[in-house]
Design an enzyme around this catalytic site. Structure first.
Site, PDB file in Angstrom:
ATOM      1  N   SER A  30      -1.037  -6.243   3.564  1.00  0.00           N
ATOM      2  CA  SER A  30      -1.407  -6.052   2.600  1.00  0.00           C
ATOM      3  C   SER A  30       0.096  -7.096   1.440  1.00  0.00           C
ATOM      4  O   SER A  30      -0.152  -7.644   0.727  1.00  0.00           O
ATOM      5  CB  SER A  30      -1.285  -4.967   1.809  1.00  0.00           C
ATOM      6  OG  SER A  30      -2.035  -3.558   2.037  1.00  0.00           O
ATOM      7  N   ARG A  34      -0.878 -10.187  -0.875  1.00  0.00           N
ATOM      8  CA  ARG A  34      -0.155 -10.944  -2.158  1.00  0.00           C
ATOM      9  C   ARG A  34       0.498 -12.136  -2.502  1.00  0.00           C
ATOM     10  O   ARG A  34       0.254 -12.646  -3.452  1.00  0.00           O
ATOM     11  CB  ARG A  34       0.325  -9.245  -2.538  1.00  0.00           C
ATOM     12  CG  ARG A  34      -0.592  -7.857  -3.190  1.00  0.00           C
ATOM     13  CD  ARG A  34       0.065  -6.859  -3.305  1.00  0.00           C
ATOM     14  NE  ARG A  34      -1.030  -5.531  -3.036  1.00  0.00           N
ATOM     15  CZ  ARG A  34      -1.289  -4.969  -3.293  1.00  0.00           C
ATOM     16  NH1 ARG A  34      -1.696  -5.764  -1.145  1.00  0.00           N
ATOM     17  NH2 ARG A  34      -2.422  -4.540  -3.260  1.00  0.00           N
ATOM     18  N   GLY A  99     -11.205  -6.967   2.384  1.00  0.00           N
ATOM     19  CA  GLY A  99     -11.222  -5.952   0.536  1.00  0.00           C
ATOM     20  C   GLY A  99     -10.321  -6.777  -0.243  1.00  0.00           C
ATOM     21  O   GLY A  99     -10.427  -7.502  -0.974  1.00  0.00           O
ATOM     22  N   ARG A 127     -20.290  -3.635   0.309  1.00  0.00           N
ATOM     23  CA  ARG A 127     -19.014  -2.792  -0.341  1.00  0.00           C
ATOM     24  C   ARG A 127     -19.084  -3.178  -2.542  1.00  0.00           C
ATOM     25  O   ARG A 127     -19.352  -3.818  -2.217  1.00  0.00           O
ATOM     26  CB  ARG A 127     -17.540  -3.721  -0.146  1.00  0.00           C
ATOM     27  CG  ARG A 127     -17.166  -2.867   1.442  1.00  0.00           C
ATOM     28  CD  ARG A 127     -16.441  -3.928   2.340  1.00  0.00           C
ATOM     29  NE  ARG A 127     -15.200  -2.747   1.576  1.00  0.00           N
ATOM     30  CZ  ARG A 127     -13.755  -2.769   2.140  1.00  0.00           C
ATOM     31  NH1 ARG A 127     -13.492  -3.839   2.534  1.00  0.00           N
ATOM     32  NH2 ARG A 127     -13.112  -2.176   1.151  1.00  0.00           N
ATOM     33  N   SER A 170     -11.259   1.724  -6.076  1.00  0.00           N
ATOM     34  CA  SER A 170     -10.371   0.933  -5.567  1.00  0.00           C
ATOM     35  C   SER A 170      -9.347   0.505  -6.725  1.00  0.00           C
ATOM     36  O   SER A 170      -9.347   0.096  -7.079  1.00  0.00           O
ATOM     37  CB  SER A 170     -11.104  -0.635  -4.890  1.00  0.00           C
ATOM     38  OG  SER A 170      -9.946  -0.780  -4.516  1.00  0.00           O
ATOM     39  N   GLU A 318      -5.511   4.810   3.482  1.00  0.00           N
ATOM     40  CA  GLU A 318      -5.919   4.343   4.706  1.00  0.00           C
ATOM     41  C   GLU A 318      -5.123   5.140   6.241  1.00  0.00           C
ATOM     42  O   GLU A 318      -5.392   4.650   6.810  1.00  0.00           O
ATOM     43  CB  GLU A 318      -5.242   2.934   4.027  1.00  0.00           C
ATOM     44  CG  GLU A 318      -3.666   3.225   4.121  1.00  0.00           C
ATOM     45  CD  GLU A 318      -3.143   1.446   3.918  1.00  0.00           C
ATOM     46  OE1 GLU A 318      -1.722   0.858   4.050  1.00  0.00           O
ATOM     47  OE2 GLU A 318      -3.275   1.265   2.483  1.00  0.00           O
ATOM     48  N   HIS A 345     -14.960   1.973   1.454  1.00  0.00           N
ATOM     49  CA  HIS A 345     -14.186   1.272   2.477  1.00  0.00           C
ATOM     50  C   HIS A 345     -15.164   0.869   3.005  1.00  0.00           C
ATOM     51  O   HIS A 345     -15.893   0.165   3.356  1.00  0.00           O
ATOM     52  CB  HIS A 345     -12.971   2.475   2.967  1.00  0.00           C
ATOM     53  CG  HIS A 345     -11.756   2.515   2.195  1.00  0.00           C
ATOM     54  ND1 HIS A 345     -10.602   2.155   2.678  1.00  0.00           N
ATOM     55  CD2 HIS A 345     -11.666   2.457   0.671  1.00  0.00           C
ATOM     56  CE1 HIS A 345      -9.151   2.592   1.386  1.00  0.00           C
ATOM     57  NE2 HIS A 345     -10.389   2.674   0.144  1.00  0.00           N
ATOM     58  N   ARG A 349     -15.804   6.502   4.940  1.00  0.00           N
ATOM     59  CA  ARG A 349     -15.277   6.652   5.960  1.00  0.00           C
ATOM     60  C   ARG A 349     -14.838   7.704   6.666  1.00  0.00           C
ATOM     61  O   ARG A 349     -14.840   9.333   7.935  1.00  0.00           O
ATOM     62  CB  ARG A 349     -13.605   5.792   6.102  1.00  0.00           C
ATOM     63  CG  ARG A 349     -12.964   4.667   7.009  1.00  0.00           C
ATOM     64  CD  ARG A 349     -11.937   4.405   6.019  1.00  0.00           C
ATOM     65  NE  ARG A 349     -11.478   3.027   7.001  1.00  0.00           N
ATOM     66  CZ  ARG A 349     -10.502   2.615   6.153  1.00  0.00           C
ATOM     67  NH1 ARG A 349      -9.513   2.663   6.068  1.00  0.00           N
ATOM     68  NH2 ARG A 349     -10.536   1.505   6.667  1.00  0.00           N
ATOM     69  N   LYS A 415      -8.630  -7.137  12.509  1.00  0.00           N
ATOM     70  CA  LYS A 415      -8.726  -7.538  10.882  1.00  0.00           C
ATOM     71  C   LYS A 415      -6.725  -7.430  10.519  1.00  0.00           C
ATOM     72  O   LYS A 415      -7.120  -7.794  10.383  1.00  0.00           O
ATOM     73  CB  LYS A 415      -9.834  -5.956  10.927  1.00  0.00           C
ATOM     74  CG  LYS A 415     -10.006  -6.665   9.474  1.00  0.00           C
ATOM     75  CD  LYS A 415     -10.911  -5.397   8.882  1.00  0.00           C
ATOM     76  CE  LYS A 415     -11.410  -4.845   7.219  1.00  0.00           C
ATOM     77  NZ  LYS A 415     -10.203  -5.535   6.571  1.00  0.00           N
TER      78      LYS A 415
END
Length: 438
Positions: A30, A34, A99, A127, A170, A318, A345, A349, A415
């Protein structure tokens, strides 16, 4: 093994004894992704140290390079990246199942001069993206389509301005718009309408990182209107970013300590962080584990009896697969709440976790906004990953205590954590303290 070299079917190893290991984790996905977006719009070159190199982050790097950004890894360390901004141009962006790529790159691509096409894995095409694409249309972008695949036609700038969105599906919709907004002519003012935004720590992360780069951001907490975020136009300062370890990727290893009555240490755990993964400390303590953060090292020791839990995971969704796996092995009932948004997601999930726990003999049922899991003896069998990295690691946790759990696609963990199965095996390789991942 699949054609790309990833391990597919994998028999989850059973812990023959309590684990006792130190596990060193790579950087946060994450924060890495960013930092890459912010650096791409800065007024000069930035350096990112400790960047995660995984499928999701490599897809982000490839996407930015496609648009003209120069990203060079150090000769002796692929986790050190030099990012040099450039005038953005058209190209074809592959999102995979990331995502952050499919929601963070389109606002940046709206600033490109030329046509940018987006596509991704088959699972990515279901998605939800219409929220962020409609928002970009409202502030001046020309976009064909409302889901993958879609095409943007840029003119080198974007008007920006005020927009209303429903981000209850989200937090990435808010973060995606904010990350590039300082480069919009009018910045952006985002008004959220709808149910509470999930995963608020991720928005806090975005705000903190933008402010560090000199961007002015107003939030509800800083005196702005409720459910409103504003990013002002202006220059973005080049930053020397140092990436924290990925705390969410640490949670399966900490869970291993909890379910085997063992002990796992994770070094370089931040004293203060916006990463949602930090919530695992509270969750494990409530389930009976002993949790200690001293001098930047987090140690978890498993309890004699793992307790069930009633917990609202809305802001840290998550972590749900890890917590659900723990709950399936606990001695009391668990209710995991506030996570209806997980149905959108990488996979649904809630349905996936319920299905796989029941497949192994467990008792699990979906609720309107979560899952209830009751104690039941588990047996071996197939655990499907659904191309979802966190579903795969959940299967690994269950397999520590249940012989014969077969995870159908452990390779999907690449991933966010390439080589997961090797780290897992190393953790289990000895009953004396071992160093894993260093």
């Amino acid at each position: 093994m699949s054609e790309d070299g990833r391990v597919s079917n994998w028999t989850a190893p059973v812990a023959a004894a309590p684990v006792d290991a130190t596990v060193t984790l790579p950087g946060s996905k994450s924060i890495t992704n960013r930092a890459l977006i912010i650096a791409s719009l800065a007024s000069g070159a930035s350096t990112i140290t400790g960047a995660l190199r995984s499928r999701d982050t490599d897809l982000m790097i490839d996407a930015l390079r496609t648009l003209g950004i120069e990203i060079v890894a150090a000769d002796d360390d692929e986790t050190t990246l030099r990012v040099s901004p450039a005038r953005l141009h058209g190209g074809s962006v592959e999102c995979g199942l990331a995502g952050t790529v499919m929601r963070f790159v389109p606002p940046l691509a709206a600033l490109a001069d030329g046509e940018v096409s987006f596509d991704g894995d088959e699972q990515a095409r279901i998605r939800p993206l219409d929220t962020i694409l409609d928002a970009l249309r409202a502030v001046g972008a020309e976009i064909g389509g409302s889901a993958l695949p879609f095409t943007m036609r840029g003119t080198g700038s974007l008007r920006g301005g005020s927009v209303e969105i429903d981000a209850s599906g989200s937090s990435q919709f808010v973060s995606g718009l904010m990350l590039s907004a300082a480069a919009f002519d009018e910045g952006i003012e985002i008004h959220h309408t709808g149910k509470p935004v999930p995963s608020m720590p991720h928005i806090d992360m975005t705000v903190e990182m933008l402010r560090r780069a000199g961007v002015r951001v107003d939030t509800p907490e800083s005196g702005g209107d409720a459910n409103t975020w504003r990013v002002y136009p202006g220059p973005i300062t080049p930053i020397e970013w140092t990436i924290e370890p990925d705390l969410s990727n640490a949670t399966p290893f900490l869970a291993a300590a909890a379910v085997t009555r063992g002990r796992v240490r994770v070094p370089n755990w931040p004293e203060s962080t916006t990463q949602p993964g930090d919530a695992i400390r509270e969750i494990l303590a409530l389930m009976g584990a002993r949790v200690d953060l001293t001098a930047g090292s987090l140690t978890v020791e498993g309890p004699d009896t793992l307790r069930g839990i009633d917990f609202d995971l809305h802001d840290v969704g998550e972590l749900t697969p890890t917590v659900a796996a723990l709950a399936a092995l606990a001695e009391g009932p668990s209710i995991l709440r506030g996570i209806a948004h997980l149905r959108g997601h990488e996979t649904d999930r809630l349905a996936a976790l319920t299905t796989e726990i029941v497949r192994l003999g467990g008792r699990a049922v979906e609720t309107d906004d979560g899952i209830r899991i009751d104690p039941a003896p588990l047996h071996g069998g197939s655990w499907r990953a659904y191309a979802d990295h966190r579903m795969a690691t959940a299967g690994a946790i269950v397999g520590l205590c249940v012989p014969g759990v077969e995870v159908d696609d452990i390779g999907t963990t690449a991933k966010t954590l390439p080589g997961f199965e090797k780290l897992w095996d190393a953790m289990l390789s000895t009953t004396t303290p071992s160093e894993v991942g260093s």
